[in-house]
Design an enzyme around this catalytic site. Structure first.
Site: not given
Ligand code: F6R
Length: 608
Positions: A2, A27, A74, A100-101, A481, A485, A488, A504, A603
């Protein structure tokens, strides 16, 4: 998660809040809202959905006033909905709160408040704060907020306004970022600097347990118990343009293209002409390093992938065992940490909850801690014993790109510096690696010129359901990575495999035409990787190889080849990741995905 923002001054607060929130959407962006004070009224507008929904409402029906708070969310407690959006108000609608939190003891607090007759509208943890302020308010808002925070457990950055105190807004923080923007005849609060950068460069960075009483012409800083606090003004030296798109279609591609500069900015101030490394204020001496018998590198997601290179380099050159692990697993694996351990945490935001928890655990056990982070004043940067900043500038796109490459550069510098101090590296090898590092920005520029050809490649694979990435050694780290990328931002299912491990089991998924992106940049592993490429090629995979200029053998077993400039094996990830970032970007945009704000992501991940 947030973002919060607040304004007090002479301008229309709603415009400034919406503008500020647009810089904080990274955020979280599942709902947005504002509360404005004017003429003894508190006007709360909040809507599920992107900031655009709120903006549209305000365009049709403006909220006028010069004091207000805003929030972009969020969701954690309660689904994204109008009612769960912030700001939250007390029942009489006098007091509004943005947060926020996570308030960890909110259920207990909620039960107590319900017993006292308070009625709750939302499922959020935050609503308890609005009712608690109401409960403690006896004419002094500062005192009421001080009392509230004594009751709260968990993490919070709070912005509070009350229609009975229209001349102030209160901000308080614990474990969630908060800054105060210092204007002239106006002041601001925000979760992050870009939200206020259009209006001021002068900032107070709030620490845990601190509170600010923000008025039009005055800012009073104190601990949340009222003890006065003095603070230096931090002057932002990067440009507002750096936090905006600057002509690019998306932040992600802008940030990919900024990598030569970001790497240079990270590197140059740390190297002198004699190839000596100056690691800012890192106080680890040769004697300290000699005492360390175990290094941990802890991070999440992309930052963890960067940590994997750190592990290889430190283990190889510093002659000390290194464990690299993801933050959410580390603490629960009963790690053996003591005062002879060094923990390096890597975090773009400097706020990631699992990384922070690992750092705190290491400190408790007496380990030395070092943070590699991009955000000045972030919680991780303040709590670690030493900090090394990746000077990548603000990274806005949710998918991390320039933060990753600067993390790789930072970890390379840290490894080389340690090795040099401990005298575990040959002078020639050290100098060769430093000289190679200096050439990276130029080579990155060359890779960026491949944008058009990579876009053509993206067209060939953008309809795929599954895409595999393979590589050996540090190529495998970069494969992870590249795969992250792609998945997502494009929502294509993708997996990264160690090239030798594919047969395998996972090779069963390879069908005619399944794209396999094969990294073969390591000279010492080249022949073995080429054999693995042949194995999957023989089973019908469409092979896109990535190798160093001059290594043409892979072309024989590949449908396409991406060549990166020649580079020493140990540093190849800093180059080889870039075509993979560009590929992910183009695949995602070709599929019409919202690349800068992929679904379900945020983020800054400040929940465990
Ligand atoms: C992926 C991505 C995430 C972050 C992770 C850690 O593109 O950005 O995987 O790397 O959430 O975030 P920081 O680095 O802020 O600790």
């Amino acid at each position: 998660m947030c973002g919060i923002v607040g304004y007090i001054g002479k301008q229309e607060a709603s415009n400034i809040l919406v503008e500020g929130l647009s810089k904080l959407e990274y955020r979280g962006y599942d709902s947005a809202g504002i509360a404005i004070l004017k003429d003894n009224k508190l006007d709360v507008r909040k809507y599920k959905g992107r900031l655009a929904v709120l903006k549209e409402n305000l365009d049709k029906n403006p909220s006028k006033g010069n004091v207000g708070i805003g929030h972009t969310r969020w969701a954690t407690h309660g689904e994204p909905s109008d009612v769960n959006s912030h700001p939250h108000a007390n029942s009489s609608g006098n007091i509004a709160v943005v947060h926020n939190g996570i308030i960890e003891n909110y259920i207990e607090l909620k039960e107590k408040l319900i017993m006292k007759g308070y009625k709750f509208l939302s499922e959020t943890d935050t609503e308890v704060v609005a009712h608690l302020v109401d409960m403690y308010y006896e004419g002094d808002l500062v005192e009421a907020v001080s009392k509230v925070v004594k009751d709260l457990e968990g993490a919070y950055a709070l912005g509070v306004i009350n229609k009975e105190n229209p001349d102030k807004l209160i901000a308080v923080r614990k474990d969630s970022p908060l800054i105060i923007g210092i204007g002239e005849g106006e002041n601001f609060i925000a979760s992050d600097i870009p939200a206020v950068l259009k209006y001021t460069r002068n900032i107070f960075i709030m620490e845990d347990g601190e509170m600010a009483v923000v008025e039009e012409d005055n800012i009073i800083l104190m601990k949340s118990d009222g003890t006065p606090v003095e603070k230096e003004v931090y002057t932002v030296n990067w440009d507002v343009e750096a936090a905006e798109k600057g002509g690019y279609d998306h932040f992600m591609i802008k940030e990919i293209c900024e990598q030569p500069k970001a790497v240079k900015d990270t590197l140059s101030p740390r190297l002198n002409k004699e190839n000596q490394i100056r690691l800012d204020d890192i106080s680890l001496t040769k004697e300290d390093l000699e005492k360390i018998n175990q290094v941990y590198i802890i991070a999440c997601g992309t930052a963890y992938h960067a940590g994997l290179l750190g592990k290889s380099l430190i283990q190889k050159y510093v002659d000390v065992p290194v464990i690299a692990e993801i933050g959410s697993e580390f603490r629960y694996n009963d790690p053996f940490i003591d005062e002879k351990s060094l923990m390096i945490v890597v975090s773009q935001s400097g706020e990631t909850a699992d990384t922070l928890a690992a750092l705190r655990m290491a400190k408790e056990k007496g380990a030395r801690t070092l943070a590699v982070t991009n955000v000045v004043g972030s919680t991780i940067s303040r709590e670690a014993d030493d900090v090394f900043y990746t000077w990548a500038g603000p990274e806005i796109a949710v998918a991390s790109t320039k933060a990753y490459t600067t993390q790789l550069v930072s970890l390379s510098l840290i490894a080389l510096d340690m090795a040099n101090k401990k005298e575990t590296i040959q002078k020639e090898e050290y100098n060769e690696l430093i000289e190679e590092l200096r050439l990276i920005p130029e080579k990155l520029e060359d890779i960026l010129k491949m944008d058009d050809s990579i876009k053509e490649l993206a067209k060939e694979i953008c309809e795929s359901e599954h895409i595999f990435y393979i590589g050996r050694g540090i190529d495998y780290d970069v494969a992870r990575e590249g795969s992250l990328k792609l998945k997502e931002v494009s929502y294509i299912h993708s997996e990264a495999m160690a090239a030798g491990e594919l047969k395998h089991g996972t090779i069963a998924l390879i069908e005619d035409g399944t794209p396999v992106i094969a990294l073969a940049t390591q000279d010492k592993l080249y022949d073995k990787t080429v054999s693995n490429i042949k194995e999957v090629h023989a089973r019908g995979a469409k092979i896109i190889s990535l190798g160093k200029m001059g290594n043409t053998e892979i072309a024989k077993s590949s449908d396409r080849v991406i060549y990166i400039p020649d580079v020493v094996d140990d540093l190849s990830p800093i180059l080889s990741v870039v075509p993979l970032q560009i590929l992910a970007y183009h695949v995602a945009t070709l599929r019409g995905a919202d690349v800068d704000k992929p679904r379900n992501l945020a983020k800054s991940v400040t929940v465990e």
